[in-house]
Motif scaffolding. Structure first.
Motif, short mmCIF file in Angstrom:
data_model
loop_
_atom_site.label_atom_id
_atom_site.label_comp_id
_atom_site.label_asym_id
_atom_site.label_seq_id
_atom_site.Cartn_x
_atom_site.Cartn_y
_atom_site.Cartn_z
N ALA A 4 0.83 -1.21 0.00
CA ALA A 4 0.00 0.00 0.00
C ALA A 4 0.86 1.25 0.00
CB ALA A 4 -0.94 -0.01 1.21
N GLN A 141 -11.85 9.56 -0.20
CA GLN A 141 -13.03 8.74 0.10
C GLN A 141 -14.06 8.89 -1.00
OE1 GLN A 141 -14.84 8.49 4.19
NE2 GLN A 141 -16.55 9.51 3.19
N ASP A 174 -15.24 3.99 0.52
CA ASP A 174 -14.09 3.63 1.33
C ASP A 174 -12.99 4.64 1.05
OD1 ASP A 174 -12.85 2.13 3.24
OD2 ASP A 174 -12.66 0.31 2.03
N GLY A 176 -9.13 5.42 0.16
CA GLY A 176 -7.98 4.73 -0.40
C GLY A 176 -7.53 5.35 -1.71
N GLN A 178 -7.45 4.77 -5.95
CA GLN A 178 -8.05 4.08 -7.08
C GLN A 178 -7.32 4.47 -8.36
OE1 GLN A 178 -12.33 4.01 -7.32
NE2 GLN A 178 -12.59 4.34 -5.12
N VAL A 197 -7.13 0.13 -3.80
CA VAL A 197 -6.57 -0.34 -2.53
C VAL A 197 -7.14 0.59 -1.47
CG1 VAL A 197 -4.50 -0.76 -1.16
CG2 VAL A 197 -4.46 -1.14 -3.64
N SER A 198 -7.90 0.06 -0.53
CA SER A 198 -8.61 0.91 0.41
C SER A 198 -8.55 0.35 1.82
CB SER A 198 -10.07 1.10 -0.02
OG SER A 198 -10.75 -0.15 -0.08
N SER A 199 -9.05 1.13 2.76
CA SER A 199 -8.94 0.76 4.17
C SER A 199 -9.81 -0.43 4.54
CB SER A 199 -9.32 1.95 5.05
OG SER A 199 -10.72 2.19 5.01
N VAL A 212 -7.02 -4.32 5.19
CA VAL A 212 -6.91 -3.63 3.91
C VAL A 212 -7.82 -4.35 2.93
CG1 VAL A 212 -4.95 -5.01 3.15
CG2 VAL A 212 -5.32 -2.75 2.16
#
Length: 407
Positions: A4, A141, A174, A176, A178, A197-199, A212
């Motif tokens: 990440a 977000q 979410d 992260g 993109q 990839v996000s929280s 994750v």
């Protein structure tokens, strides 16, 4: 987590290398397929005299009244402002650097204020770097690239709300990074690749976490793109002159999730890892529109155990299972539309054994479009069949009228 951090480093490295482009090279219309919003206009816009700042303002509201009868209960009605949204977007300094902010104010959007929990006014707050028409990178977000009906704005729906499967299996907003690669052509084979990839914690989460979420989506448009970004609103309001089709698939993995639906739901007593598969098909031609969706969420052990506030042993669960949606509609030249939808939902066996029901839902609706999706009147009749492991069955229904207006 090291991966990440590497992605974050690459993301900001791309921004640092951005060049200044001539204004003629940039399309500043923010109706981007990388932004999860419906709009056929540009709202109320302001651009600075030196053209280094642009602000667009949009709003929309949904007012509804519902009469419902639940099995074993007296009939009742509900009247409310279902959604009230305010959106700002534009660019600062360079038209390749976009921003979007969306706030929600309706009680159903914000939810009850609970001690120890954050208020949910902020829906979207993101920076978008778009170096060209093919690539875009988002930090902040916003919606994940999930199933089609969820990515569509709630203001772009044919019926008054999304399906029961979207309520339980969708990927929500979410925080992260993109990255999208868009290869779209009007009348030729097109495809889009979207990753995130996000929280995994959902919107407005604060605090530290160990989980994750990873998301990947592929969209195929065999006959080219839809008119007026028609893949991002329901119903064939554009009355496509040639058949248009979109097929898409999303795979999502949430590692050590803390909420029962990933980005939504109740707090679990123990973290869980689960996978989701979302498949969609959309077809539009000459006023007809058809949509079919498959959604699932699967985990090896959905039940979690812990101690409740009273010190007793308690349990809750990941909402795991699968469902199908089928939707068909026709828009008349008078801008009246008839819609039918059938949804079936089956929960994972461990949940069914705990008397969580399997559900069938039948909906029919009539919509009058006064100004496309931005100003419309919707009516809907929905019937639910809930079947329990005990053998019991409950039948519920509601009748709803909803007004929507926005810019």
């Amino acid at each position: 987590m090291k991966k990440a951090y590497i992605l974050i480093f690459i993301f900001f490295g791309l921004i640092a290398q951005a060049q200044v482009f001539k204004k003629s090279e940039v399309n500043n219309d923010l109706k981007l397929s990388s932004l999860p919003y419906y709009s056929y206009g540009k709202g109320l816009g302001m651009t600075s005299a030196d053209s280094i700042f642009q602000l667009n303002i949009r709003f929309r509201m949904q007012n509804r009244i519902t009469y419902m009868e639940k099995d074993g209960e007296d009939g009742a009605y509900d009247a409310q402002i279902r959604r009230l949204r305010l959106r700002f977007d534009g660019y600062v300094g360079n038209p390749h650097f976009l921003y979007v902010l969306q706030l929600s104010f309706a009680p159903g959007d914000v939810g009850e204020i609970e001690e120890g929990k954050n208020i949910n006014i902020i829906r979207d707050a993101a920076l978008i770097y778009r170096p060209n028409q093919h690539w875009s990178f988002t930090f902040g977000q916003t919606k994940l690239p999930g199933n089609r009906q969820r990515v569509n704005s709630s203001g772009a729906l044919q019926l008054t709300d999304r399906s029961i499967n979207n309520a339980k299996f969708n990927l929500d907003r979410d925080f992260g990074i993109q990255a999208y690669y868009l290869q779209e052509h009007k009348d030729a084979f097109s495809y889009n690749i979207k990753t995130a990839v996000s929280s995994g914690q959902g919107r407005n989460w604060t605090g530290t976490a160990t989980n994750v979420a990873l998301t990947g989506k592929l969209e195929l448009l065999p006959f080219g793109t839809f008119s007026k970004d028609g893949a991002y609103f329901e119903g064939d309001l554009s009355r496509e002159q040639d058949p248009k089709l979109m097929l898409s698939g999303t795979y999502h993995q949430n590692n050590n999730a803390n909420l029962s639906q990933g980005q939504l739901g109740d707090l679990l007593y123990e973290p869980r890892r689960f996978n989701a598969l979302l498949l969609d098909g959309i077809f539009k031609y000459n006023g007809w529109a058809a949509m079919m969706s498959y959604m699932n969420r699967m985990t090896d052990d959905p039940i979690t155990y812990g101690i409740d506030d009273k010190g007793a042993v308690a349990s809750n669960f990941v909402f795991a299972g699968q469902g199908m949606d089928y939707q068909l509609s026709y828009v008349f030249p008078s801008d009246y539309e008839i819609i039918g939808r059938y949804s079936t939902q089956k929960v994972q066996d461990e949940l069914f054994d705990r008397n969580i029901p399997n559900t069938n839902q039948y909906s029919i609706g009539v919509t009058k479009y006064l100004w496309e999706h931005a100003f419309k009147i919707q009516t809907e009749l929905t019937f639910d069949e809930l079947r329990y492991q005990s053998g019991n069955q409950k039948n519920n229904w509601y009748l709803r009228v909803q007004f929507e207006i926005g810019i």
